[in-house]
Scaffold this motif. Sequence first.
Motif, PDB file in Angstrom:
ATOM      1  N   GLY A 133      34.235  -9.650  50.055  1.00 52.30           N
ATOM      2  CA  GLY A 133      35.420  -9.173  50.761  1.00 52.30           C
ATOM      3  C   GLY A 133      35.877  -7.782  50.380  1.00 52.30           C
ATOM      4  N   TRP A 134      35.057  -7.033  49.652  1.00 52.62           N
ATOM      5  CA  TRP A 134      35.457  -5.665  49.271  1.00 52.62           C
ATOM      6  C   TRP A 134      34.672  -4.669  50.096  1.00 52.62           C
ATOM      7  CZ3 TRP A 134      33.549  -1.789  45.415  1.00 52.62           C
ATOM      8  CH2 TRP A 134      34.493  -0.797  45.203  1.00 52.62           C
ATOM      9  N   GLY A 135      35.333  -4.020  51.011  1.00 56.07           N
ATOM     10  CA  GLY A 135      34.714  -2.946  51.795  1.00 56.07           C
ATOM     11  C   GLY A 135      33.925  -3.454  52.935  1.00 56.07           C
ATOM     12  N   ASP A 182      34.936   1.935  48.757  1.00 56.38           N
ATOM     13  CA  ASP A 182      34.459   0.618  49.161  1.00 56.38           C
ATOM     14  C   ASP A 182      33.089   0.340  48.564  1.00 56.38           C
ATOM     15  OD1 ASP A 182      32.898   2.248  50.709  1.00 56.38           O
ATOM     16  OD2 ASP A 182      33.570   1.482  52.631  1.00 56.38           O
ATOM     17  N   ALA A 183      32.385  -0.611  49.114  1.00 56.61           N
ATOM     18  CA  ALA A 183      31.096  -1.049  48.582  1.00 56.61           C
ATOM     19  C   ALA A 183      30.047   0.056  48.613  1.00 56.61           C
ATOM     20  CB  ALA A 183      30.606  -2.260  49.372  1.00 56.61           C
ATOM     21  N   LEU A 223      29.074  -7.126  47.436  1.00 59.62           N
ATOM     22  CA  LEU A 223      30.491  -6.759  47.418  1.00 59.62           C
ATOM     23  C   LEU A 223      31.154  -7.008  48.767  1.00 59.62           C
ATOM     24  CD1 LEU A 223      30.418  -3.538  45.227  1.00 59.62           C
ATOM     25  CD2 LEU A 223      31.346  -5.779  44.625  1.00 59.62           C
ATOM     26  N   ARG A 224      30.436  -6.744  49.838  1.00 57.09           N
ATOM     27  CA  ARG A 224      31.022  -7.003  51.155  1.00 57.09           C
ATOM     28  C   ARG A 224      31.161  -8.507  51.411  1.00 57.09           C
ATOM     29  NH1 ARG A 224      28.444  -2.132  54.816  1.00 57.09           N
ATOM     30  NH2 ARG A 224      29.703  -0.535  53.802  1.00 57.09           N
TER      31      ARG A 224
END
Length: 104
Positions: A102-104, A65-66, A98-99
């Motif tokens: 929507g990633w991680g 994840d991020a 990144l969060r």
Amino acid sequence: MSIVWIAVIAASVLSFAQKWVGYQAPPDVLERPRIARITTMLPIALLGALVATQAATSGVEIVLDARLAALGVAVVLLALRAPFLVVVIGAALVAAGLRALGWG
């Protein structure tokens, strides 16, 4: 008293005993080249294991994840000899970005 508290107390006592035994070691033993090399590298290895565990796991699962991207940015910035504050802020911005995407 629950088994968890018994384990915590036992670990505390063992940790204290181990530290006490370390203070009882004669200085000539600690000054041997091999022992000195090991005691110098041991904190680095433990910190590396902690960082890897915190960055790549969630509970009992390995996750990508991020946090790993932020760790990668931190490594690059450290390799470029950026000031520590810049490393922390850069990694935080990458993780937050990144969060937000929507990633991680």
